[in-house]
Design a protein around this motif. Structure first.
Motif, PDB file in Angstrom:
ATOM      1  N   UNK A 144       0.785  -0.941   0.290  1.00 46.12           N
ATOM      2  CA  UNK A 144      -0.070  -0.071   0.152  1.00 46.12           C
ATOM      3  C   UNK A 144       0.951   0.913   0.412  1.00 46.12           C
ATOM      4  N   UNK A 145      -0.313   2.055  -0.321  1.00 42.50           N
ATOM      5  CA  UNK A 145       0.985   3.841   0.104  1.00 42.50           C
ATOM      6  C   UNK A 145       1.983   3.682   0.862  1.00 42.50           C
ATOM      7  N   UNK A 146       0.955   3.595   2.231  1.00 41.15           N
ATOM      8  CA  UNK A 146       1.507   3.496   3.316  1.00 41.15           C
ATOM      9  C   UNK A 146       2.856   2.599   4.018  1.00 41.15           C
ATOM     10  N   UNK A 147       2.878   1.720   3.125  1.00 38.98           N
ATOM     11  CA  UNK A 147       3.948   0.800   3.352  1.00 38.98           C
ATOM     12  C   UNK A 147       4.917   1.217   2.363  1.00 38.98           C
ATOM     13  N   UNK A 148       4.951   1.706   1.088  1.00 41.22           N
ATOM     14  CA  UNK A 148       5.452   2.966   0.016  1.00 41.22           C
ATOM     15  C   UNK A 148       6.371   3.665   0.802  1.00 41.22           C
ATOM     16  N   UNK A 149       5.653   4.437   1.420  1.00 47.27           N
ATOM     17  CA  UNK A 149       5.592   6.131   2.306  1.00 47.27           C
ATOM     18  C   UNK A 149       6.573   5.816   3.618  1.00 47.27           C
ATOM     19  N   UNK A 150       6.123   5.316   4.972  1.00 48.15           N
ATOM     20  CA  UNK A 150       6.387   5.156   6.106  1.00 48.15           C
ATOM     21  C   UNK A 150       5.151   5.344   7.083  1.00 48.15           C
TER      22      UNK A 150
ATOM     23  N   UNK B 224       4.273  13.735  17.196  1.00 46.11           N
ATOM     24  CA  UNK B 224       5.094  13.646  15.458  1.00 46.11           C
ATOM     25  C   UNK B 224       6.433  14.293  15.765  1.00 46.11           C
ATOM     26  N   UNK B 225       7.547  13.211  15.583  1.00 49.32           N
ATOM     27  CA  UNK B 225       8.987  13.860  15.500  1.00 49.32           C
ATOM     28  C   UNK B 225       9.360  13.332  14.680  1.00 49.32           C
ATOM     29  N   UNK B 226      10.533  14.072  13.910  1.00 44.30           N
ATOM     30  CA  UNK B 226      11.219  13.298  12.528  1.00 44.30           C
ATOM     31  C   UNK B 226      11.240  12.021  12.619  1.00 44.30           C
ATOM     32  N   UNK B 227      12.029  12.603  14.139  1.00 35.36           N
ATOM     33  CA  UNK B 227      12.981  10.925  14.587  1.00 35.36           C
ATOM     34  C   UNK B 227      11.580   9.575  14.889  1.00 35.36           C
ATOM     35  N   UNK B 228      10.818   9.896  14.885  1.00 38.32           N
ATOM     36  CA  UNK B 228       9.659   9.296  15.214  1.00 38.32           C
ATOM     37  C   UNK B 228       8.748   8.161  13.873  1.00 38.32           C
ATOM     38  N   UNK B 229       9.398   9.303  12.773  1.00 42.03           N
ATOM     39  CA  UNK B 229       8.514   7.897  11.725  1.00 42.03           C
ATOM     40  C   UNK B 229       9.632   6.957  10.462  1.00 42.03           C
ATOM     41  N   UNK B 230       9.456   5.866  10.639  1.00 43.78           N
ATOM     42  CA  UNK B 230      10.068   4.777   9.885  1.00 43.78           C
ATOM     43  C   UNK B 230       9.546   4.829   8.646  1.00 43.78           C
ATOM     44  N   UNK B 231      10.615   5.785   8.021  1.00 44.29           N
ATOM     45  CA  UNK B 231      10.430   5.846   6.684  1.00 44.29           C
ATOM     46  C   UNK B 231      10.517   4.072   5.723  1.00 44.29           C
ATOM     47  N   UNK B 232       9.297   4.381   4.706  1.00 41.47           N
ATOM     48  CA  UNK B 232       9.569   2.932   3.723  1.00 41.47           C
ATOM     49  C   UNK B 232      10.429   3.215   2.618  1.00 41.47           C
ATOM     50  N   UNK B 233      10.371   1.727   2.251  1.00 45.05           N
ATOM     51  CA  UNK B 233      11.245   2.586   0.697  1.00 45.05           C
ATOM     52  C   UNK B 233      11.190   3.301  -0.184  1.00 45.05           C
ATOM     53  N   UNK B 234       9.777   4.463  -0.810  1.00 45.91           N
ATOM     54  CA  UNK B 234      10.056   5.376  -1.075  1.00 45.91           C
ATOM     55  C   UNK B 234      10.357   6.396  -0.484  1.00 45.91           C
ATOM     56  N   UNK B 235      10.446   7.106   0.274  1.00 45.47           N
ATOM     57  CA  UNK B 235      11.579   7.624   1.149  1.00 45.47           C
ATOM     58  C   UNK B 235      12.330   7.891   1.313  1.00 45.47           C
TER      59      UNK B 235
END
Ligand SMILES: Nc1ncnc2c1ncn2[C@@H]1O[C@H](COP(=O)(O)OP(=O)(O)OP(=O)(O)O)[C@@H](O)[C@H]1O
Ligand SMILES: [Mg+2]
Length: 297
Positions: free
Chosen positions: A70-76, A88-99
């Protein structure tokens, strides 16, 4: 300045044949464009991407498309427990392969591209055409200038290129890969099996090539089928099998799942493979000629 094409000689050294396709792929990448590779199974799509990966300094992310991508899996996504305590900090974002590919200027390689859901395709369209995507609560992710998407599809698939919208097709350049030449297939099988039985290798390659032209098969076997057939045959030989039984058992076991029987056919895969192998065996061993001569008398 970095150029994909400058890697051409090194990449060609790692791959059997495919010089033209490698040149086309590298030229598209150098043009800053994205590629849709179209070719039946086993026609070197992944092999070429792996060879490119080994030679470049940018990462290559390999994905297989399916309805779960899905888009979520691709984006993170944001890590829920961390968000709970830290927000919601930048550090807490787990990037997906697209990001990851966008940030690092990498290549996102997606096989079975026609199987991914619409929302993932839409996320890709934005990334490919704008060079950036907007992620809620994270902000705008900008792609570095070496970011590329390489997608691969199999034209024999149920849902082929026609399933892809004009909008996504318009963002891709197209490179088609046909089956390799017989000589190249023999070289590939030799290199993948380390088999020194030239007769067996040529036989297996000819069997898979005949399945591709068989009227009862919608799709024949790829070079992968010939590789598997040779590996199985070598082991069966050690167990005492020989002659027609050896090649027939190896072919059926190696190819049964790799061919696609036409809906209109009254035969099953085993029968078709067995017929192809028997006919070729009789040709190769000259038994057919012998039978013809004796029946005339
Ligand atoms: N040109 C080649 N040089 C060396 N090995 C090759 C070449 N083409 C194919 N092979 C070998 O054949 C097998 C299948 O190739 P590959 O995985 O690249 O096919 P593909 O086009 O990605 O197929 P699929 O559509 O099923 O993913 C691999 O084991 C690979 O090593
Ligand atoms: Mg592949």
């Amino acid at each position: 300045m970095f150029s994909f094409s400058s890697l051409s000689p090194k990449i060609k050294k790692k791959i059997i044949g495919r010089d033209r396709e490698i040149d086309l792929i590298l030229s598209v990448l150098d043009s800053g464009k994205h590629i849709l590779l179209e070719g039946p199974p086993g026609t070197s799509k992944t092999t070429i991407l792996r060879a490119i990966k080994d030679e470049i300094n940018v990462p290559v992310f390999f994905l297989t498309g399916n309805s779960d991508l899905t888009a979520t899996k691709l984006i993170g996504h944001f890590d829920p427990p961390k968000v709970l305590y830290q927000g919601y900090t930048t550090d807490n974002f787990i990037p997906g392969p697209l990001v990851m590919a966008m940030r690092e200027g990498g290549i996102l390689y997606i096989e079975e591209f026609n199987r991914i859901p619409e929302d993932a395709i839409n996320a890709l369209i934005t990334a490919m055409s704008e060079g950036e995507i907007s992620v809620p609560r994270l902000g705008v992710v900008k792609a570095r200038n070496t970011f590329r998407v390489v997608a691969a599809i199999n034209p024999f698939d149920d849902v082929g290129v026609e399933r892809l919208s004009r909008a996504i097709l318009d963002r891709f350049c197209s490179v088609k890969l046909q089956y390799q030449s017989k000589e190249d297939e023999i070289r590939i099988v030799k290199s993948k099996t380390s088999c020194d039985d030239e007769w067996l290798i040529e036989f297996a390659v000819e069997v898979v090539r005949r399945t591709r032209m068989h009227p009862d098969l919608r799709m024949g076997a790829s070079v992968r089928g010939a590789i598997d057939m040779v590996l199985i045959a070598q082991n069966l030989k050690n167990l005492g099998y020989d002659g027609l039984e050896l090649v027939r058992e190896a072919a059926i076991t190696g190819l049964r799942n790799k061919v696609w029987v036409s809906e209109a056919s009254e035969k099953d895969a085993d029968e078709i493979i067995s017929e192809v192998v028997t006919e070729l065996y009789l040709e190769r061993t000259g038994i057919e000629e012998h039978l013809k001569k004796t029946s005339v008398k």
